[in-house]
Design a protein around this motif. Structure first.
Motif, PDB file in Angstrom:
ATOM      1  N   LEU A 158       0.815  -1.223   0.000  1.00 37.71           N
ATOM      2  CA  LEU A 158       0.000   0.000   0.000  1.00 37.71           C
ATOM      3  C   LEU A 158       0.847   1.272   0.000  1.00 37.71           C
ATOM      4  CD1 LEU A 158      -3.257  -0.444   2.104  1.00 37.71           C
ATOM      5  CD2 LEU A 158      -3.016   0.510  -0.190  1.00 37.71           C
ATOM      6  N   PRO A 159       1.783   1.438   0.961  1.00 34.18           N
ATOM      7  CA  PRO A 159       2.612   2.655   0.924  1.00 34.18           C
ATOM      8  C   PRO A 159       3.386   2.779  -0.380  1.00 34.18           C
ATOM      9  CG  PRO A 159       2.955   1.447   2.957  1.00 34.18           C
ATOM     10  CD  PRO A 159       2.142   0.578   2.078  1.00 34.18           C
ATOM     11  N   LEU A 160       3.842   1.635  -0.897  1.00 34.11           N
ATOM     12  CA  LEU A 160       4.603   1.657  -2.140  1.00 34.11           C
ATOM     13  C   LEU A 160       3.738   2.175  -3.285  1.00 34.11           C
ATOM     14  CD1 LEU A 160       7.542   0.555  -2.013  1.00 34.11           C
ATOM     15  CD2 LEU A 160       6.789  -1.235  -3.580  1.00 34.11           C
ATOM     16  N   ALA A 161       2.494   1.668  -3.335  1.00 35.46           N
ATOM     17  CA  ALA A 161       1.581   2.091  -4.401  1.00 35.46           C
ATOM     18  C   ALA A 161       1.308   3.587  -4.309  1.00 35.46           C
ATOM     19  CB  ALA A 161       0.282   1.310  -4.300  1.00 35.46           C
ATOM     20  N   ILE A 162       1.147   4.093  -3.077  1.00 32.47           N
ATOM     21  CA  ILE A 162       0.876   5.527  -2.898  1.00 32.47           C
ATOM     22  C   ILE A 162       2.076   6.337  -3.364  1.00 32.47           C
ATOM     23  CG2 ILE A 162       0.531   7.321  -1.152  1.00 32.47           C
ATOM     24  CD1 ILE A 162      -1.143   5.182   0.396  1.00 32.47           C
ATOM     25  N   LEU A 163       3.280   5.895  -2.974  1.00 34.76           N
ATOM     26  CA  LEU A 163       4.490   6.615  -3.376  1.00 34.76           C
ATOM     27  C   LEU A 163       4.630   6.636  -4.892  1.00 34.76           C
ATOM     28  CD1 LEU A 163       7.147   5.549  -0.736  1.00 34.76           C
ATOM     29  CD2 LEU A 163       6.259   7.831  -1.180  1.00 34.76           C
ATOM     30  N   ILE A 164       4.370   5.511  -5.509  1.00 35.21           N
ATOM     31  CA  ILE A 164       4.495   5.448  -6.973  1.00 35.21           C
ATOM     32  C   ILE A 164       3.474   6.356  -7.637  1.00 35.21           C
ATOM     33  CG2 ILE A 164       4.204   3.935  -8.983  1.00 35.21           C
ATOM     34  CD1 ILE A 164       5.421   1.681  -7.172  1.00 35.21           C
ATOM     35  N   ALA A 165       2.250   6.358  -7.096  1.00 30.37           N
ATOM     36  CA  ALA A 165       1.188   7.176  -7.700  1.00 30.37           C
ATOM     37  C   ALA A 165       1.536   8.654  -7.645  1.00 30.37           C
ATOM     38  CB  ALA A 165      -0.132   6.908  -6.980  1.00 30.37           C
ATOM     39  N   ARG A 166       2.259   9.051  -6.590  1.00 28.82           N
ATOM     40  CA  ARG A 166       2.619  10.474  -6.472  1.00 28.82           C
ATOM     41  C   ARG A 166       3.587  10.901  -7.560  1.00 28.82           C
ATOM     42  NH1 ARG A 166       2.496  13.047  -0.773  1.00 28.82           N
ATOM     43  NH2 ARG A 166       3.614  14.605  -1.952  1.00 28.82           N
TER      44      ARG A 166
ATOM     45  N   LEU B  32       3.681   9.691 -10.584  1.00 30.43           N
ATOM     46  CA  LEU B  32       3.085   9.696 -11.921  1.00 30.43           C
ATOM     47  C   LEU B  32       2.560  11.090 -12.242  1.00 30.43           C
ATOM     48  CD1 LEU B  32       1.101   6.326 -11.907  1.00 30.43           C
ATOM     49  CD2 LEU B  32       3.177   6.875 -13.157  1.00 30.43           C
ATOM     50  N   PRO B  33       2.620  11.490 -13.487  1.00 34.65           N
ATOM     51  CA  PRO B  33       2.095  12.810 -13.848  1.00 34.65           C
ATOM     52  C   PRO B  33       0.579  12.849 -13.698  1.00 34.65           C
ATOM     53  CG  PRO B  33       2.713  11.570 -15.803  1.00 34.65           C
ATOM     54  CD  PRO B  33       3.187  10.774 -14.631  1.00 34.65           C
ATOM     55  N   PRO B  34       0.012  14.044 -13.356  1.00 37.08           N
ATOM     56  CA  PRO B  34      -1.436  14.139 -13.211  1.00 37.08           C
ATOM     57  C   PRO B  34      -2.146  13.839 -14.532  1.00 37.08           C
ATOM     58  CG  PRO B  34      -0.428  16.300 -13.164  1.00 37.08           C
ATOM     59  CD  PRO B  34       0.686  15.318 -13.124  1.00 37.08           C
TER      60      PRO B  34
END
Lengths: 153, 331
Positions: free
Chosen positions: B18-26, B28-30
């Motif tokens: 979960l934390p990894l997915a959140i970090l990766i999503a940040r 990514l470009p909007p």
């Protein structure tokens, strides 16, 4: 009234007189001075955070013109009860014209957020005589008299 | 036993994933990369003005604004553009989208009188374009003529009564061609025009004030009612607060920029009162080019804002045309 009840009522005579006087003060129609509606023009200078003049008086039916002159920043005027709004920038005087068709005393407030004390920028519009004040004063005097009388007994 | 292991793996995977997915999503470009969103906060000039105040944009790409105010009511508009001004209220978000068609430096400014330093609330949007062909900036007329804006240009002769274009027309004297040329009138003050007309032979029969009426008529011919209406609108919105609705320099803000009111750095030691447009000596000695220069450059030791980046050339000339109505009667 039957003689059976009269002595019964007699006991409360003072209270009945008091209540009737109170009702008279609260509800009696005032001898109204008949006024012909006129034009009333107010030049209201608005500066942070006050109106000058802050109290506007008119009679019922008068045609009221409020000329709003902001002296420093953009100010507005919102009259409670009349549901009227107006705002103006300095250098652009604006006018609000309406018929004072509702008696009473109404607050007006600044309608544009003009600074820290904006919520305290208020004034009042008084339409017709302020009978509420005099009636209230009369009732208070009556209550004081009744209290004094009760104490003396 | 196997189910127990799977369950443990699942829990560990959840905690790490979960934390990894959140970090990766940040990273990514909007989603909509083409549209730039700017969250802009407005404050009174004394407490900071616009944040941010320097922006960049691309030609043809929409710039999306989310505007809000941190203190009082402000307005937002962009100079030299037809884009309508919007109000910026505290506690509310005003959305606006602007697409620039030409590259260049645009100035945005506050349109509501928010405080004594209202006009200092400005910011810049630099718009770059693929067509990098920078068009040559035209010099304003006062710079071409080399006029000294700060020197006094007083009229040597002033009329006894207010010049009237109608009286000038009723004289029935045709105005020489030279004075029908708007370019000539922009470069010369009414007082100069008056002395040339006075020296001419065809005005020998007229008295001084009748010659002034002719000057008023020449001025009237050079303007249009549309320009005067535009000038009046701009004047009431931008100038009347200091110069007064009647042009006498006694606007409601004039007292607040006097030295007694603000001797501090807030006013930049501005000691001169706003110009009085009803003063014939000052006005009739000034050429339209000089007045336009004063509008564009500002200053003059009176705290006058510089309107160059805000008004288009057409708007400045319309304003100058309107200023003459404080001296001349139209009808």
């Amino acid at each position: 009234m039957s003689p059976h009840i009269l002595p019964h009522l007699n006991k409360y005579r003072a209270w009945i007189v008091l209540a009737l006087t109170g009702l008279l003060i609260a509800l009696a129609p005032l001898p109204s001075r008949i006024t012909t509606p006129t034009e009333r023009h107010f030049r209201v200078e608005a500066r942070s955070f006050e109106y000058h003049p802050a109290v506007l008086r008119a009679n019922l039916g008068d045609r009221v013109t409020i000329e709003l002159v902001p002296m420093d920043v953009v100010h507005g005027i919102y009259i409670d009860g009349y549901d009227l709004e107006l705002h103006a920038d300095p250098g652009q005087t604006e006018e609000l014209i309406f018929i004072a068709d509702r008696p009473g005393t109404f607050r007006f407030r600044c309608s544009v957020t003009c600074g820290a004390l904006h919520p305290f920028m208020i004034g009042k519009l008084q339409v017709g005589p302020n009978s509420l004040l005099w009636r209230g004063a009369g009732l208070a005097t009556l209550a004081a008299l009744a209290g004094a009388w009760k104490l003396r007994r | 036993m196997k189910a127990e292991r799977l369950a443990r793996l699942f829990v560990i995977g959840l905690f790490l994933g979960l934390p990894l997915a959140i970090l990766i999503a940040r990273w990514l470009p909007p989603g909509s990369a083409s549209e730039q969103t700017v969250e802009m906060h407005a404050k009174m000039a004394e407490s900071g003005g616009w944040t941010p105040s320097d922006l960049t944009a691309e030609v043809g790409e929409p710039l999306h604004f989310r505007l809000t105010s941190d203190d009082v009511v402000h307005g937002f508009a962009i100079g030299q553009s037809d884009w309508p001004a919007v109000d910026v209220n505290p506690g509310e978000v005003t959305e606006a989208t602007i697409t620039f068609e030409k590259p260049g430096k645009y100035v945005f400014y506050c349109t509501r009188w928010c405080g004594p330093g209202h006009w200092r609330m400005r910011g810049v949007i630099e718009v770059s374009g693929r067509t990098a062909a920078e068009q040559e900036i035209e010099q304003p007329l006062y710079a071409v003529l080399g006029l000294d804006i700060d020197a006094p240009h007083l009229a040597a002769v002033i009329p006894l009564q207010r010049p009237s274009a109608r009286r000038g027309a009723s004289l029935g004297i045709p105005i020489p061609k030279m004075f029908q040329d708007p370019e000539y009138l922009r470069r010369h003050s009414p007082a100069e025009t008056w002395s040339i007309l006075r020296a001419d032979t065809f005005t020998q029969e007229l008295n001084d004030d009748q010659v002034w009426d002719l000057v008023a008529l020449a001025w009237q011919n050079s303007t249009s009612s549309a320009a005067l209406a535009l000038g009046q609108q701009l004047y009431t919105q931008n100038c009347a607060a200091c110069h007064g609705e009647a042009g006498s320099g006694e606007g409601v803000m004039a007292t607040s920029i006097s030295p007694e009111a603000q001797p501090t750095a807030e006013s930049g030691h501005d000691h001169r009162p706003p110009a009085n447009f009803t003063d014939p000596e000052m006005m009739l000695g000034a050429s339209p080019a000089l007045l336009q220069g004063k509008i564009i450059r500002g200053g003059m030791g009176s705290g006058m804002p510089y309107w160059g980046p805000i008004f288009t050339e057409e708007q400045t000339w319309a304003l100058v045309d309107y200023l003459w109505t404080f001296q001349f009667d139209l009808y």
